[in-house]
Motif scaffolding. Structure first.
Motif, PDB file in Angstrom:
ATOM      1  N   PHE A 498       0.221  -1.379  -0.167  1.00  0.00           N
ATOM      2  CA  PHE A 498       0.281  -0.369  -0.181  1.00  0.00           C
ATOM      3  C   PHE A 498       0.905   1.251  -0.212  1.00  0.00           C
ATOM      4  CE2 PHE A 498      -2.355  -3.610   2.489  1.00  0.00           C
ATOM      5  CZ  PHE A 498      -3.680  -3.793   1.231  1.00  0.00           C
ATOM      6  N   ASP A 499       1.939   1.306  -0.032  1.00  0.00           N
ATOM      7  CA  ASP A 499       3.037   2.633  -0.340  1.00  0.00           C
ATOM      8  C   ASP A 499       2.705   2.990  -1.846  1.00  0.00           C
ATOM      9  OD1 ASP A 499       4.646   4.450  -0.221  1.00  0.00           O
ATOM     10  OD2 ASP A 499       5.835   3.289   1.351  1.00  0.00           O
ATOM     11  N   GLY A 500       2.371   4.229  -2.293  1.00  0.00           N
ATOM     12  CA  GLY A 500       1.994   4.880  -2.927  1.00  0.00           C
ATOM     13  C   GLY A 500       2.804   4.981  -4.162  1.00  0.00           C
ATOM     14  N   ARG A 501       4.183   5.621  -2.829  1.00  0.00           N
ATOM     15  CA  ARG A 501       5.313   5.993  -2.716  1.00  0.00           C
ATOM     16  C   ARG A 501       6.426   4.923  -3.837  1.00  0.00           C
ATOM     17  NH1 ARG A 501       6.763   7.866   2.395  1.00  0.00           N
ATOM     18  NH2 ARG A 501       5.944   6.103   2.959  1.00  0.00           N
ATOM     19  N   THR A 502       5.832   3.612  -4.207  1.00  0.00           N
ATOM     20  CA  THR A 502       7.527   2.613  -4.206  1.00  0.00           C
ATOM     21  C   THR A 502       6.462   2.071  -5.810  1.00  0.00           C
ATOM     22  OG1 THR A 502       5.851   1.264  -3.152  1.00  0.00           O
ATOM     23  CG2 THR A 502       7.605   2.406  -2.077  1.00  0.00           C
ATOM     24  N   TYR A 503       4.742   2.639  -6.360  1.00  0.00           N
ATOM     25  CA  TYR A 503       4.752   1.613  -7.137  1.00  0.00           C
ATOM     26  C   TYR A 503       5.523   2.469  -8.385  1.00  0.00           C
ATOM     27  CZ  TYR A 503       1.301   0.275 -10.849  1.00  0.00           C
ATOM     28  OH  TYR A 503       1.130   0.399 -11.703  1.00  0.00           O
ATOM     29  N   GLY A 504       5.420   1.084  -9.292  1.00  0.00           N
ATOM     30  CA  GLY A 504       6.371   0.685 -10.117  1.00  0.00           C
ATOM     31  C   GLY A 504       6.447  -0.552 -10.750  1.00  0.00           C
ATOM     32  N   GLN A 505       6.827  -1.113 -11.748  1.00  0.00           N
ATOM     33  CA  GLN A 505       7.103  -2.427 -12.041  1.00  0.00           C
ATOM     34  C   GLN A 505       7.776  -3.175 -11.422  1.00  0.00           C
ATOM     35  OE1 GLN A 505       6.577  -3.242 -15.589  1.00  0.00           O
ATOM     36  NE2 GLN A 505       7.257  -5.413 -15.062  1.00  0.00           N
ATOM     37  N   ASN A 506       7.084  -4.240 -11.168  1.00  0.00           N
ATOM     38  CA  ASN A 506       6.890  -5.175 -10.334  1.00  0.00           C
ATOM     39  C   ASN A 506       6.898  -5.203  -8.029  1.00  0.00           C
ATOM     40  OD1 ASN A 506       8.345  -7.514 -12.166  1.00  0.00           O
ATOM     41  ND2 ASN A 506       9.823  -7.519 -11.503  1.00  0.00           N
ATOM     42  N   SER A 507       5.982  -3.893  -8.859  1.00  0.00           N
ATOM     43  CA  SER A 507       5.130  -3.629  -7.313  1.00  0.00           C
ATOM     44  C   SER A 507       4.391  -4.860  -7.193  1.00  0.00           C
ATOM     45  CB  SER A 507       5.330  -2.385  -7.525  1.00  0.00           C
ATOM     46  OG  SER A 507       4.163  -1.948  -6.399  1.00  0.00           O
ATOM     47  N   THR A 508       4.898  -4.793  -6.319  1.00  0.00           N
ATOM     48  CA  THR A 508       3.365  -5.877  -5.206  1.00  0.00           C
ATOM     49  C   THR A 508       2.128  -4.540  -4.617  1.00  0.00           C
ATOM     50  OG1 THR A 508       4.277  -5.560  -2.723  1.00  0.00           O
ATOM     51  CG2 THR A 508       4.939  -8.083  -4.938  1.00  0.00           C
ATOM     52  N   ILE A 522       3.037   5.038   8.059  1.00  0.00           N
ATOM     53  CA  ILE A 522       4.097   3.971   7.157  1.00  0.00           C
ATOM     54  C   ILE A 522       5.509   4.305   7.921  1.00  0.00           C
ATOM     55  CG2 ILE A 522       5.711   3.139   5.423  1.00  0.00           C
ATOM     56  CD1 ILE A 522       2.956   2.494   3.492  1.00  0.00           C
ATOM     57  N   ASP A 523       5.657   5.690   7.305  1.00  0.00           N
ATOM     58  CA  ASP A 523       6.875   6.378   7.927  1.00  0.00           C
ATOM     59  C   ASP A 523       6.908   6.490   9.689  1.00  0.00           C
ATOM     60  OD1 ASP A 523       7.695   6.396   5.299  1.00  0.00           O
ATOM     61  OD2 ASP A 523       7.642   8.557   5.043  1.00  0.00           O
ATOM     62  N   TRP A 538       0.333   1.295  12.773  1.00  0.00           N
ATOM     63  CA  TRP A 538       0.236   0.110  11.447  1.00  0.00           C
ATOM     64  C   TRP A 538      -1.285  -0.192  11.964  1.00  0.00           C
ATOM     65  CZ3 TRP A 538       3.274   0.061   8.479  1.00  0.00           C
ATOM     66  CH2 TRP A 538       4.922  -0.081   8.161  1.00  0.00           C
ATOM     67  N   HIS A 539      -1.699   0.068  13.044  1.00  0.00           N
ATOM     68  CA  HIS A 539      -3.084  -0.434  12.795  1.00  0.00           C
ATOM     69  C   HIS A 539      -3.990   0.523  12.924  1.00  0.00           C
ATOM     70  CE1 HIS A 539      -7.561  -1.064  14.227  1.00  0.00           C
ATOM     71  NE2 HIS A 539      -7.252   0.083  14.924  1.00  0.00           N
ATOM     72  N   GLU A 540      -3.594   2.066  12.668  1.00  0.00           N
ATOM     73  CA  GLU A 540      -4.323   3.252  11.973  1.00  0.00           C
ATOM     74  C   GLU A 540      -4.747   3.223  10.155  1.00  0.00           C
ATOM     75  OE1 GLU A 540      -3.461   7.294  13.513  1.00  0.00           O
ATOM     76  OE2 GLU A 540      -2.786   6.595  15.233  1.00  0.00           O
ATOM     77  N   ALA A 541      -3.178   2.907  10.106  1.00  0.00           N
ATOM     78  CA  ALA A 541      -2.809   2.366   8.623  1.00  0.00           C
ATOM     79  C   ALA A 541      -3.930   1.992   8.332  1.00  0.00           C
ATOM     80  CB  ALA A 541      -1.480   2.227   7.941  1.00  0.00           C
TER      81      ALA A 541
END
Length: 586
Positions: A498-508, A522-523, A538-541
């Motif tokens: 769910f971290d939108g900053r890491t979206y790209g090829q092969n992202s889960t 997350i941070d 983590w629970h809030e997320a």
């Protein structure tokens, strides 16, 4: 991610790629010597016979992320740290030294007082299967390969968010030609990562900030060393697959893509606290798609283990008293329904939260659980974080009677007519799962177009190629996710999915979900001063993601396993969803 499930249809991070058929022999001069014949006290021929459906998505440890691929790579690729195999779940959680001589701590001087520098000494005497010693530079090379543009790691964010200088190194790597092994190796070898330095037998790692789960991150297959020989090949290319080197107890002697692996003992393997060298050979036979047929082979003794096919639910009652049957703990979110928030289909409807919220009421989780064998195996799940993982707390924002779905509420909330493209895996029970979910959605007025796909195709192309996602090649899918580690593992669920900053090829983060508030949580969790504060974040997320309805959690499942009668010492690895092949006796 990474993880990453093998005997459950290669979920998590799933099997990702089927290559063209053809026999190839791995280029190892010592392979023939290791594959000796004779019983050696290991049964009729000393061969552990594993049967399954689909080839791995990536064989290269730099990009291999499915639970099933981890079961395979673990036998030939050691990491600095790892976990023991055991049929007692709690015994599989603590970190153990593997390639490292010891687990670093503040007390033994391996971790600095500020928690940002790790000094890791290598275990002496470890060699590659070609006889060359493993050195600290091999570990740096392995890490540098993670963000190669040809086949990047789905779990790259674990490293870019922790190791100093890793993110900027990867940013530059993205501009290199993905088709040229020479160009890739040149960038790798002429650009350094400020947080990594070595001597011959010691690796120093400097972090951006303290990370209490950093040793877990170094236990993943991504962090396996890579030999200098790999510079000659494009990562995870057919050429590299033909020249895979081993640090583990076994090495690949024969590989027929999509059809068969033969692993034999590595004569240069030694001093491994986590693995054994039990069977003389390990043979994996693929292209078998019927769980019923595979179970029959196990019962008849013509095969020993299933790799990626679950036991048929109809057979479970008759197996409960069989000594070869067991149910093992592996707390997971598996499967779950993911929405393509970037899809242009239906006027971009899945990008709207109220549409996704309406669809939450459609699914009959109770019937889904029955497909896996009922409450002894599977139970309905309503949260992103499953029970048994850091940050889990029970809540349900979209309750339905008896977890059986509420099509009336779904229809009343759904103001937009939808036609959804639903690719599904054809292996095991995946077709039945897709058909049941499609039936649920149709009951609330949604048109569903089911699209058969291989496991490798779904995880290797469809879900992880941003251009296909943005072009609307799919709208919903039903992958699964098993955490990459247990214990202090909030990062291994929320960040890769769910971290939108890491979206790209092969992202889960398959559906391209991006919420700045979740990214901030997350941070906050990653920099929390205590596990309690991390769990709160983590629970809030989790609650925010569920309020956004980014996915529909479906089931938290245990794993039902069966082996042939000749298998002894079958010890379980939860993160691989499989028994430890290396410790089995026949």
């Amino acid at each position: 991610m990474t993880k990453r499930t093998a005997a459950r249809g290669q979920e998590r991070t799933g099997l990702r790629g089927r290559l063209a058929a053809g026999t190839v022999a791995v280029g190892m001069a010592t392979a023939g010597a290791a594959g000796c014949s004779g019983t050696d006290g290991f049964g009729d021929d000393g061969t552990l016979r594993i049967v399954g459906s689909t080839d791995v998505e990536h064989l290269d440890t730099a990009s291999s992320i499915s639970v099933g691929s981890y079961a395979l790579t673990r036998v030939f690729a050691r990491t600095l740290f790892g976990y023991t195999s055991s049929n007692t779940f709690a015994e599989t959680v603590p970190i153990e030294a593997d390639l490292a001589a010891e687990v670093p701590t503040r007390e033994n001087g391996g971790i600095s007082r500020n928690g940002r520098t790790y000094r890791i000494r290598l275990r002496p005497g470890v060699k590659w299967s070609n006889g060359r010693p493993v050195v600290a530079d091999d570990l740096v090379r392995g890490l540098k390969r993670l963000c190669n543009p040809a086949s990047p790691a789905g779990g790259m964010a674990y490293y870019t968010s922790t190791i100093h200088g890793f993110a900027s190194y990867c940013e530059g790597f993205g501009a290199v030609s993905s088709r040229s092994a020479t160009a890739l190796a040149k960038y790798q070898n002429t650009h350094s990562i400020t947080g990594l330095r070595t001597s011959l037998d010691t690796l120093w790692i400097t972090l951006v900030r303290p990370a209490s789960d950093f040793l877990n991150i170094l236990s993943m297959g991504f962090a396996a060393p890579a030999p200098a020989e790999y510079d000659a090949y494009v990562p995870d290319s057919p050429e590299l697959r033909r020249h895979t080197l081993s640090t583990g107890p076994y090495m690949i002697k024969t590989y027929e893509p999509g059809r068969r692996y033969l692993l034999v003992r590595n004569p240069h393997w030694s001093d491994d606290p986590l693995r054994g060298q039990g069977p003389v050979r390990i043979e994996i036979t693929l292209a078998q798609d019927s769980p019923e047929t595979v179970l029959e082979q196990l019962q008849q003794g013509t095969a020993d283990l299933s790799w990626d096919l679950p036991l048929p639910a109809s057979a479970l009652p008759s197996l409960r008293d069989d000594p070869s049957f067991a149910v093992r703990e592996t707390p997971s979110n598996s499967p779950y329904l993911v929405f393509n928030t970037l899809s242009p289909n239906n006027g971009g409807a899945l990008g709207r939260r109220e549409v996704r919220q309406a669809l939450q009421f459609a699914v009959d989780r109770a019937s889904l659980a029955k497909l896996y064998g009922g409450p002894a195996i599977a139970r309905p799940l309503h949260t992103v974080i499953p029970p048994g993982n850091l940050g889990h707390r029970d809540f349900d924002l979209y309750p339905t009677p008896g977890d059986s779905g509420d099509p009336a509420t779904c229809r009343s909330r759904l103001k937009t007519p939808l036609t959804l493209r639903f690719p599904y895996r054809t292996t095991g029970s995946q077709k039945r799962i897709a058909e049941l979910i499609a039936q649920n959605l149709r009951a609330c007025g949604v048109t569903v177009r089911l699209i058969p796909d291989t496991t490798g195709g779904l995880y290797g192309q469809t879900l992880v190629t941003p251009s296909q996602t943005r072009d609307g090649a799919w709208d919903i899918a039903a992958p699964g996710w098993t955490p990459d580690w247990y214990g202090n593992n909030g990062r291994s669920i929320i960040q890769p999915l769910f971290d939108g900053r890491t979206y790209g090829q092969n992202s889960t983060n398959y559906g391209g979900y991006d919420n700045p508030k979740v990214n901030a949580l997350i941070d906050r969790a990653l920099t929390a001063s205590t596990l309690t504060r991390a769990a709160d974040a983590w629970h809030e997320a989790d609650r925010l993601i569920m309020n956004d309805a980014a996915i529909i959690p479906l089931l938290d499942r245990k794993l039902a396993l069966y082996h042939s009668a000749r298998v002894r010492n079958a010890l379980f690895i939860p993160t691989a969803g499989a028994y430890d092949w290396t410790r089995i006796r026949l």
